[in-house]
Design a protein around this motif. Structure first.
Motif, PDB file in Angstrom:
ATOM      1  N   ARG A   1      52.558  52.500  24.519  1.00 24.70           N
ATOM      2  CA  ARG A   1      51.842  52.214  23.272  1.00 24.70           C
ATOM      3  C   ARG A   1      52.435  53.009  22.118  1.00 24.70           C
ATOM      4  N   MET A   2      52.745  54.269  22.366  1.00 17.71           N
ATOM      5  CA  MET A   2      53.327  55.125  21.327  1.00 17.71           C
ATOM      6  C   MET A   2      54.691  54.582  20.890  1.00 17.71           C
ATOM      7  N   GLU A   3      55.455  54.131  21.863  1.00 20.98           N
ATOM      8  CA  GLU A   3      56.777  53.581  21.571  1.00 20.98           C
ATOM      9  C   GLU A   3      56.664  52.323  20.710  1.00 20.98           C
ATOM     10  N   ALA A   4      55.708  51.462  21.036  1.00 23.33           N
ATOM     11  CA  ALA A   4      55.520  50.232  20.262  1.00 23.33           C
ATOM     12  C   ALA A   4      55.028  50.545  18.851  1.00 23.33           C
ATOM     13  N   ALA A   5      54.164  51.554  18.721  1.00 25.18           N
ATOM     14  CA  ALA A   5      53.586  51.878  17.417  1.00 25.18           C
ATOM     15  C   ALA A   5      54.579  52.569  16.485  1.00 25.18           C
ATOM     16  N   THR A   6      55.515  53.339  17.070  1.00 26.34           N
ATOM     17  CA  THR A   6      56.457  54.101  16.243  1.00 26.34           C
ATOM     18  C   THR A   6      57.834  53.458  16.160  1.00 26.34           C
ATOM     19  N   ASP A   7      58.079  52.477  17.032  1.00 29.58           N
ATOM     20  CA  ASP A   7      59.392  51.839  17.119  1.00 29.58           C
ATOM     21  C   ASP A   7      60.473  52.871  17.432  1.00 29.58           C
ATOM     22  N   ARG A   8      60.079  53.880  18.216  1.00 27.60           N
ATOM     23  CA  ARG A   8      61.007  54.922  18.654  1.00 27.60           C
ATOM     24  C   ARG A   8      60.739  55.204  20.129  1.00 27.60           C
ATOM     25  N   GLU A   9      61.725  55.731  20.816  1.00 26.60           N
ATOM     26  CA  GLU A   9      61.577  56.009  22.241  1.00 26.60           C
ATOM     27  C   GLU A   9      60.470  57.031  22.481  1.00 26.60           C
ATOM     28  N   ALA A  10      59.613  56.753  23.440  1.00 29.67           N
ATOM     29  CA  ALA A  10      58.578  57.698  23.862  1.00 29.67           C
ATOM     30  C   ALA A  10      58.570  57.744  25.384  1.00 29.67           C
ATOM     31  N   ARG A  11      58.272  58.901  25.937  1.00 29.62           N
ATOM     32  CA  ARG A  11      58.301  59.087  27.386  1.00 29.62           C
ATOM     33  C   ARG A  11      56.985  59.675  27.865  1.00 29.62           C
ATOM     34  N   THR A  12      56.787  59.611  29.169  1.00 28.24           N
ATOM     35  CA  THR A  12      55.678  60.385  29.718  1.00 28.24           C
ATOM     36  C   THR A  12      56.039  61.860  29.637  1.00 28.24           C
ATOM     37  N   MET A  13      55.026  62.715  29.646  1.00 27.55           N
ATOM     38  CA  MET A  13      55.301  64.149  29.571  1.00 27.55           C
ATOM     39  C   MET A  13      56.049  64.627  30.810  1.00 27.55           C
ATOM     40  N   HIS A  14      55.785  64.003  31.951  1.00 23.15           N
ATOM     41  CA  HIS A  14      56.508  64.393  33.159  1.00 23.15           C
ATOM     42  C   HIS A  14      57.997  64.062  33.042  1.00 23.15           C
ATOM     43  N   ARG A  15      58.308  62.928  32.444  1.00 22.07           N
ATOM     44  CA  ARG A  15      59.719  62.595  32.246  1.00 22.07           C
ATOM     45  C   ARG A  15      60.340  63.482  31.178  1.00 22.07           C
ATOM     46  N   LEU A  16      59.592  63.737  30.138  1.00 15.57           N
ATOM     47  CA  LEU A  16      60.093  64.619  29.081  1.00 15.57           C
ATOM     48  C   LEU A  16      60.463  65.981  29.648  1.00 15.57           C
ATOM     49  N   LEU A  17      59.607  66.511  30.518  1.00 17.15           N
ATOM     50  CA  LEU A  17      59.819  67.844  31.072  1.00 17.15           C
ATOM     51  C   LEU A  17      60.656  67.816  32.344  1.00 17.15           C
ATOM     52  N   GLU A  18      61.086  66.617  32.762  1.00 22.34           N
ATOM     53  CA  GLU A  18      62.009  66.420  33.887  1.00 22.34           C
ATOM     54  C   GLU A  18      61.463  67.036  35.171  1.00 22.34           C
ATOM     55  N   PHE A  19      60.351  66.478  35.620  1.00 20.78           N
ATOM     56  CA  PHE A  19      59.775  66.952  36.873  1.00 20.78           C
ATOM     57  C   PHE A  19      60.699  66.614  38.033  1.00 20.78           C
ATOM     58  N   SER A  20      60.886  67.577  38.936  1.00 19.71           N
ATOM     59  CA  SER A  20      61.741  67.384  40.106  1.00 19.71           C
ATOM     60  C   SER A  20      60.885  67.313  41.364  1.00 19.71           C
ATOM     61  N   PRO A  21      60.850  66.168  42.048  1.00 22.42           N
ATOM     62  CA  PRO A  21      60.081  66.074  43.301  1.00 22.42           C
ATOM     63  C   PRO A  21      60.584  67.038  44.365  1.00 22.42           C
TER      64      PRO A  21
END
Length: 735
Positions: free
Chosen positions: A402-422
């Protein structure tokens, strides 16, 4: 709870034996029957309760009911039990005990393997295996698995999959004997095996109280009964410590960061049925071993104590560290934004952009239609013009989309942003490897719990700026803490509350009524986009919900009933709960989809992930559609908003039907149409912020099916249960 088999949609789910049945069972002699499971009529995964038909040689088909291990059609079993005459379902055997009997004929072996019981083998490979090895097939799988490679279509990967699945089944059978001997139900035993594998017995013998922490559906009292069977005494220090930790973990699940000792000790004493004095020494032992943190009368789980302290300290560092100077003439920037975007900003929006352009940290809060997205876009345009880099993120995949559609810019989940490692179970981005950016913008911050906010702040470069955006009047995060509320209440960073509802938004019945509800006013229903359908009885309300989503809303608005319409309810259980709704909606919308064995799902079902699965990159609340079921491979495919994920059947434990969802689970999502079931039966959750959050999930249409009195109760009930946190206090002391 899994629903009945698709072909039994018109048959009510069978029930456990009633008291009069139990009395009858005392009279009937025990019988032993051996046969092939011809059909599984009903299965409840949570309790292990089965209803099936057993084909007994010389007798014919026999109905049986009881708690059994995960049996499959085609399997040969020997049951021991008593005959009962059920008033609704006729004569049947109520099973006391049973054992699996491996089939000895080629026909039986093929049916057994083709049932999907062994992962990697479906009907096609079952036939090929029997053609290759005949009556020796099961012995070959067990003792000579390398010979499987000679079967057409079975390569090394599938052979390994079959071998591992067979070994797991054998181990499960031996472990089940131990577990059931200690009063553990079949359904729970299967969950225990999946959690601990071959080490299950050793884990339980060492510390049976781990079951309450690790296994869904096993409460502390259940683990306590098992401990008693294993000889652990009531006054055992291990039991006392386990009870204290259990109460703390439960409090965290309710959103609390800590419990005061005055709360913790009486609650644990009541749970353990011991005197409060008995718990003082075990609590001291937990503190000495650093399993809890005691601080000024509060008792924390260490991770939550570290998160709360860390948020305050890191936010202080962020505020205190100046950013690299950027020359911004605020008035010129505001004029430029209005001209370029052809908009007129409200005074609050102008203030928010000005503060965001000049301060290190900013919180923007406001209800629907107040222009939060306009502020974000305008601020990004100004800072981008000055050459600043930025990163956008939100707590969930749907919110990020939703954020990506509203801003027309790339948005990620916070887990992807912070690069969670399983692999490591940690975020790759932290103080030693911070984010490479000048600005971070987080949307839907009301959903962010304390541990996730701590992880974000650890990854923030000290010189960077941070903008937090969210609606503080929505429900707090599912996880512990109340981060957005606490930061705002601390008054330690700039906060802009957007209150002006723009004219276009104000024309929406959804937006205007959301604000009415938030102000404690009864909503004004209409016939266009904010509709009330009065129903007072749960069954009548359920029938109306089905009529709305299958016929009336799709016909009038052209919406897809699965993808575009979301049914919400305040609670999971009960006649008007999410579980009951999902069963009924699945039967109405997808009665004939290809079933997922023993899961209650079908191809075409809408499902939701209920726990974070970092290996699959799916998170709590992610919703998608089952687009493929492959019984031979033992896999199903779920298409989410932003990805398609392949699940093994044994990885699907944390998927649930999602035609209906709780209001809390829907937070951060928007749907073209929302149908909200709201009845007096939901009285525990009839609160203003629940109704407000539900209403703000709908974009084009919100339909409330229920009792106007329930709506009125929710509007009036604004006393929100406070969560135990000290973040506000810590922020005031730090900043």
């Amino acid at each position: 709870m899994a629903g009945p088999d698709a072909s039994w949609n018109d048959t009510p789910p069978p029930r456990p034996v009633a008291p009069d049945d139990a009395a009858q069972m005392d009279v009937e002699p025990m019988v032993t029957l051996e046969g092939t499971v011809e059909r599984i009529v009903y299965e409840n995964e949570e309790t292990g309760f089965f209803v099936g038909r057993l084909l007994v040689r010389g007798v014919g088909p026999v109905s049986f009911v009881g708690n059994l291990m995960a049996i499959s059609e085609g399997e040969t079993i020997r049951i021991e039990g008593r005959w009962v005459d059920d008033k609704r379902f006729g004569r049947q055997v109520r099973v006391n005990s049973y054992e699996t009997v491996l089939p000895t004929t080629t026909e039986g072996i093929e049916r057994y393997l083709g049932s999907g019981l062994v992962e990697g083998i479906g009907p096609v490979f079952a036939r090929r295996l029997v053609e290759a090895f005949g009556v020796e097939t099961l012995r070959v799988i067990d003792q000579e698995p390398k010979r499987l490679l000679k079967v057409p279509g079975i390569g090394r990967k599938r052979a390994r999959q079959i071998r591992e699945a067979w070994a797991s089944k054998k181990a499960l059978q031996s472990i089940m004997i131990f577990l059931q001997g200690h009063g553990i139900s079949t359904g729970q035993a299967i969950k225990i095996f999946k959690q601990y594998g071959d080490a299950a017995v050793a884990v339980i013998r060492e510390n049976p109280y781990r079951l309450a922490e690790d296994i869904d559906g096993i409460a502390f009292r259940g683990a306590d009964k098992i401990a008693a069977r294993l000889g652990i005494q009531k006054d055992s220090p291990d039991r006392m410590r386990a009870g204290l930790l259990h109460v703390l973990f439960n409090a965290a699940q309710d959103g609390h960061m800590f419990l005061s000792e005055e709360e913790l000790i009486p609650e644990a004493a009541a749970l353990l049925e011991v005197g409060e004095e008995c718990l003082k020494e075990p609590l001291a032992q937990l503190a000495a071993s650093r399993e809890v943190v005691r601080e000024n009368g509060a008792v924390y789980v260490p991770q939550l104590h570290a998160a709360e302290r860390g948020i305050a300290a890191l936010l202080k560092r962020l505020v205190a560290t100046p950013y690299e100077p950027v020359s911004i003439h605020v008035e010129n920037a505001l004029h430029w934004v209005e001209k370029v975007k052809n908009i007129t900003l409200s005074p609050e929006q102008r203030e928010a952009i000005a503060v965001g352009a000049t301060e290190k940290v900013l919180v923007i809060t406001g209800g629907p239609g107040t222009g939060k997205t306009t502020v974000i876009n305008s601020l990004l345009a100004v800072l981008e013009k000055k050459g600043l880099s930025f990163l956008l993120a939100a707590p969930t995949g749907r919110a990020a989309k939703r954020m990506e559609a509203a801003t027309d810019r790339e948005a990620r989940t916070m887990h992807r942003l912070l690069e969670f490692s399983p692999k490591t179970g940690a975020f790759a981005r932290n103080e030693d490897n911070p984010l490479d950016t000048d600005l971070v913008v987080i949307d839907e911050v009301s959903m962010v719990d304390a541990p996730l906010m701590h992880a974000l702040l650890r990854a923030m470069p000290p010189f960077a700026r941070l903008v937090l955006v969210g609606d503080v009047d929505q429900l707090p995060s599912v996880g512990p803490g109340n981060v957005l509320f606490d930061i705002i209440a601390s008054r330690t960073v700039p906060v802009i509350r957007l209150k002006t509802v723009f004219r276009q938004a104000a024309q929406s019945g959804i937006v205007s009524n959301a604000h009415r509800i938030n102000e404690g006013k009864y909503p004004e229903f209409n016939k266009e986009d904010f509709v009330l359908v009065e129903r007072r009885a749960p069954e009548a309300a359920l029938e109306t919900v089905l009529e709305l989503i299958t016929r009336r809303i799709p016909a009038r608005f052209g919406l897809d009933p699965v993808r575009d319409i979301q049914v919400l309810a305040p609670m999971r259980r009960g006649d008007a709960g999410v579980i009951r709704l999902n069963e009924a909606i699945q039967a109405a919308l997808n009665p004939n989809g290809k079933p997922v064995p023993r899961r209650g799902f079908r191809e075409g079902d809408k499902v939701m992930q209920t726990r974070n699965n970092y290996e699959l990159d799916v998170y709590n609340g992610d919703t998608g559609i089952i687009t493929l079921v492959d019984e031979d491979a033992g896999e199903l495919e779920v298409t989410f908003d932003d990805k398609t994920v392949l699940y093994r059947f044994d990885e699907a434990d944390n998927l649930v039907l999602a035609y209906a969802a709780t209001v809390h689970k829907a937070q951060g999502s928007e749907y073209p149409a929302v149908v909200l079931l709201f009845l007096p039966q939901h009285y525990m959750m009839l609160q203003r912020n629940v109704l407000y959050t539900a209403v703000t999930r709908g974009k084009r249409l919100v339909t409330v099916v229920g009792d106007p009195k329930a709506v009125g109760m929710a509007v009036r009930q604004c006393r929100i249960a406070r969560r135990n946190t000290r973040l506000t206090e810590r922020l005031r002391n730090e900043i």
